[in-house]
Write a protein that holds these residues in place. Structure first.
Motif, PDB file in Angstrom:
ATOM      1  N   SER A  52       5.567  17.136   9.942  1.00 42.70           N
ATOM      2  CA  SER A  52       6.350  17.970   9.035  1.00 42.70           C
ATOM      3  C   SER A  52       7.689  18.369   9.659  1.00 42.70           C
ATOM      4  CB  SER A  52       5.528  19.210   8.680  1.00 42.70           C
ATOM      5  OG  SER A  52       6.332  20.173   8.087  1.00 42.70           O
ATOM      6  N   LEU A  53       7.661  18.717  10.957  1.00 38.63           N
ATOM      7  CA  LEU A  53       8.911  19.081  11.628  1.00 38.63           C
ATOM      8  C   LEU A  53       9.848  17.895  11.719  1.00 38.63           C
ATOM      9  CD1 LEU A  53       7.506  21.317  14.458  1.00 38.63           C
ATOM     10  CD2 LEU A  53       8.672  22.019  12.431  1.00 38.63           C
ATOM     11  N   LEU A  54       9.292  16.693  11.955  1.00 39.18           N
ATOM     12  CA  LEU A  54      10.142  15.503  12.012  1.00 39.18           C
ATOM     13  C   LEU A  54      10.772  15.222  10.659  1.00 39.18           C
ATOM     14  CD1 LEU A  54       8.098  13.066  14.261  1.00 39.18           C
ATOM     15  CD2 LEU A  54      10.027  14.464  14.869  1.00 39.18           C
ATOM     16  N   ALA A  55      10.007  15.424   9.579  1.00 36.78           N
ATOM     17  CA  ALA A  55      10.559  15.192   8.240  1.00 36.78           C
ATOM     18  C   ALA A  55      11.681  16.180   7.942  1.00 36.78           C
ATOM     19  CB  ALA A  55       9.451  15.323   7.198  1.00 36.78           C
ATOM     20  N   LEU A  65       8.996  14.663   0.353  1.00 38.28           N
ATOM     21  CA  LEU A  65       7.589  14.411  -0.002  1.00 38.28           C
ATOM     22  C   LEU A  65       6.725  14.343   1.252  1.00 38.28           C
ATOM     23  CD1 LEU A  65       7.499  11.876  -2.953  1.00 38.28           C
ATOM     24  CD2 LEU A  65       6.791  14.252  -2.896  1.00 38.28           C
ATOM     25  N   VAL A  66       7.234  13.658   2.284  1.00 36.26           N
ATOM     26  CA  VAL A  66       6.488  13.591   3.540  1.00 36.26           C
ATOM     27  C   VAL A  66       6.294  14.992   4.125  1.00 36.26           C
ATOM     28  CG1 VAL A  66       6.615  12.778   5.914  1.00 36.26           C
ATOM     29  CG2 VAL A  66       7.161  11.246   4.069  1.00 36.26           C
ATOM     30  N   ALA A  67       7.352  15.811   4.072  1.00 38.59           N
ATOM     31  CA  ALA A  67       7.258  17.167   4.619  1.00 38.59           C
ATOM     32  C   ALA A  67       6.228  17.993   3.851  1.00 38.59           C
ATOM     33  CB  ALA A  67       8.623  17.847   4.570  1.00 38.59           C
ATOM     34  N   LEU A  68       6.274  17.913   2.522  1.00 39.91           N
ATOM     35  CA  LEU A  68       5.329  18.707   1.724  1.00 39.91           C
ATOM     36  C   LEU A  68       3.892  18.260   1.968  1.00 39.91           C
ATOM     37  CD1 LEU A  68       6.662  19.404  -1.842  1.00 39.91           C
ATOM     38  CD2 LEU A  68       5.843  20.992  -0.151  1.00 39.91           C
ATOM     39  N   PHE A  69       3.664  16.937   1.956  1.00 43.46           N
ATOM     40  CA  PHE A  69       2.299  16.426   2.138  1.00 43.46           C
ATOM     41  C   PHE A  69       1.748  16.838   3.496  1.00 43.46           C
ATOM     42  CE2 PHE A  69      -0.400  12.978   3.736  1.00 43.46           C
ATOM     43  CZ  PHE A  69      -1.434  13.093   2.837  1.00 43.46           C
ATOM     44  N   SER A  70       2.558  16.654   4.548  1.00 41.17           N
ATOM     45  CA  SER A  70       2.034  16.964   5.875  1.00 41.17           C
ATOM     46  C   SER A  70       1.838  18.467   6.048  1.00 41.17           C
ATOM     47  CB  SER A  70       2.951  16.400   6.954  1.00 41.17           C
ATOM     48  OG  SER A  70       4.248  16.838   6.748  1.00 41.17           O
ATOM     49  N   ILE A  75       7.347   5.925   8.051  1.00 39.97           N
ATOM     50  CA  ILE A  75       8.262   6.110   6.916  1.00 39.97           C
ATOM     51  C   ILE A  75       9.535   6.811   7.363  1.00 39.97           C
ATOM     52  CG2 ILE A  75       8.542   7.304   4.717  1.00 39.97           C
ATOM     53  CD1 ILE A  75       5.589   6.902   4.231  1.00 39.97           C
ATOM     54  N   LEU A  76       9.350   7.878   8.166  1.00 46.48           N
ATOM     55  CA  LEU A  76      10.522   8.623   8.640  1.00 46.48           C
ATOM     56  C   LEU A  76      11.397   7.771   9.547  1.00 46.48           C
ATOM     57  CD1 LEU A  76       8.917  12.072   9.371  1.00 46.48           C
ATOM     58  CD2 LEU A  76      10.370  11.449   7.491  1.00 46.48           C
ATOM     59  N   LEU A  77      10.749   6.924  10.364  1.00 44.59           N
ATOM     60  CA  LEU A  77      11.516   6.059  11.265  1.00 44.59           C
ATOM     61  C   LEU A  77      12.337   5.053  10.469  1.00 44.59           C
ATOM     62  CD1 LEU A  77      12.057   5.176  14.180  1.00 44.59           C
ATOM     63  CD2 LEU A  77      10.177   3.590  13.942  1.00 44.59           C
ATOM     64  N   CYS A  78      11.723   4.474   9.413  1.00 41.17           N
ATOM     65  CA  CYS A  78      12.457   3.526   8.581  1.00 41.17           C
ATOM     66  C   CYS A  78      13.650   4.212   7.927  1.00 41.17           C
ATOM     67  CB  CYS A  78      11.543   2.936   7.516  1.00 41.17           C
ATOM     68  SG  CYS A  78      10.254   1.891   8.169  1.00 41.17           S
ATOM     69  N   GLU A  79      13.438   5.442   7.452  1.00 43.63           N
ATOM     70  CA  GLU A  79      14.544   6.187   6.851  1.00 43.63           C
ATOM     71  C   GLU A  79      15.663   6.418   7.846  1.00 43.63           C
ATOM     72  OE1 GLU A  79      12.464   9.039   3.532  1.00 43.63           O
ATOM     73  OE2 GLU A  79      13.343   9.853   5.330  1.00 43.63           O
ATOM     74  N   LEU A  80      15.271   6.776   9.070  1.00 40.17           N
ATOM     75  CA  LEU A  80      16.277   7.086  10.082  1.00 40.17           C
ATOM     76  C   LEU A  80      17.074   5.841  10.450  1.00 40.17           C
ATOM     77  CD1 LEU A  80      16.896   9.766  11.258  1.00 40.17           C
ATOM     78  CD2 LEU A  80      15.584   9.195  13.261  1.00 40.17           C
ATOM     79  N   ILE A  81      16.379   4.704  10.563  1.00 41.65           N
ATOM     80  CA  ILE A  81      17.084   3.456  10.887  1.00 41.65           C
ATOM     81  C   ILE A  81      18.044   3.096   9.760  1.00 41.65           C
ATOM     82  CG2 ILE A  81      16.743   0.985  11.189  1.00 41.65           C
ATOM     83  CD1 ILE A  81      14.201   1.653  12.698  1.00 41.65           C
TER      84      ILE A  81
END
Lengths: 177, 102
Positions: free
Chosen positions: A35-38, A10-15, A102-108
């Protein structure tokens, strides 16, 4: 792990949609990096940590810097300084910052749950040793071709981007002025 | 790790590719067109890596490395072309480059 995948997608699509719809090129670049980070997070949780690192290092690190250089070279107008002052206003960076958080929380979360679930899953991790074994085993001809492509890209970019001095004959110069 | 939903991943890659394609079609600023091309490369690489992870092979990641190298070369040449276009026309609007029209 599935819910992590859906949040990252979702983050990738939105960005990505935000990249296409922005007016300011620097803001679009900021969303493109998100988007690349997602996509890199998706690579990591699908068992490809090597290309996840490569995506961050090469794409978000090197290619985006090239874009920033080009934008800086294009914005040499007199109104560029006042545009630069409002480039990083609060509304511009808060949404990419939240997405990155959000991505950082997911990664952690993925890092801490990595050891607990790695034994039971059916998805095996393909690490850098396997990738490089395949890269320099069966694909070694393609690697050399890629090296030639990069070399010709560098030489071509140098020749195209060089500022050419136009030299006319003096009659032609008078006609052109 | 659990099995990832491969169908959702491929649909995501398709949607990202479609967004990049729409960007190339609709935008007239050539910088945004180049960025949209990057999005399309990235979506293709995502499909490669997800398919490789689904089959448990390293070939998808190898393809992503090739895509990365090609994207780097493409961006270098493309940005040099954009700089020349800006020097020639003082704009980066693609509608200004219409000298081949008769």
């Amino acid at each position: 792990m599935t819910i992590i995948f859906y949040i990252a997608s979702l983050v990738a699509l939105f960005s990505t949609v935000m990249v296409v719809t922005r007016k300011n090129a620097v803001h679009a670049l900021l969303y493109l990096i998100v988007s690349l980070l997602a996509v890199s997070v998706i690579f990591f949780i699908s068992g490809a940590p090597f290309v996840a690192a490569l995506e961050v290092i090469v794409y978000a690190g090197a290619i985006m810097v090239l874009f920033i250089f080009a934008i800086m070279m294009l914005n040499l107008g007199k109104d560029s300084t006042e545009r630069e002052s409002q480039l990083m206003s609060f509304g511009a960076w808060i949404i990419p910052a939240v997405l990155c958080l959000i991505l950082l929380c997911e990664l952690i979360y993925v890092f801490y749950s990595y050891k607990g679930t790695s034994g039971s899953g059916s998805l095996q991790v393909i690490d850098a040793a396997q990738v490089s074994g395949s890269l320099f085993g069966g694909y070694v001809l393609a690697v050399e071709l890629t090296g030639m492509l990069l070399m010709s890209g560098i030489v071509g970019a140098y020749h195209i981007g060089k500022e050419k001095k136009r030299e006319y004959h003096r009659y032609l110069q008078q006609a052109n002025d | 790790m659990n099995e990832l939903p491969i169908h959702s991943g491929l649909i995501l890659a398709g949607l990202l590719f479609l967004t990049g394609l729409l960007g190339v079609i609709t935008r007239r600023n050539i910088l945004f067109m180049l960025m949209s091309v990057e999005i399309m490369f990235n979506a293709a690489g995502l499909a490669f890596v997800l398919a490789g992870a689904h089959h448990g092979q390293a070939d998808g990641q190898v393809m992503l490395i090739f895509i990365l190298a090609m994207a780097a070369a493409e961006v270098a040449v493309g940005l040099a072309l954009i700089l020349q276009m800006y020097r020639l026309k003082k704009t980066i609007d693609t509608d200004a480059m219409n000298q081949l029209r008769d």
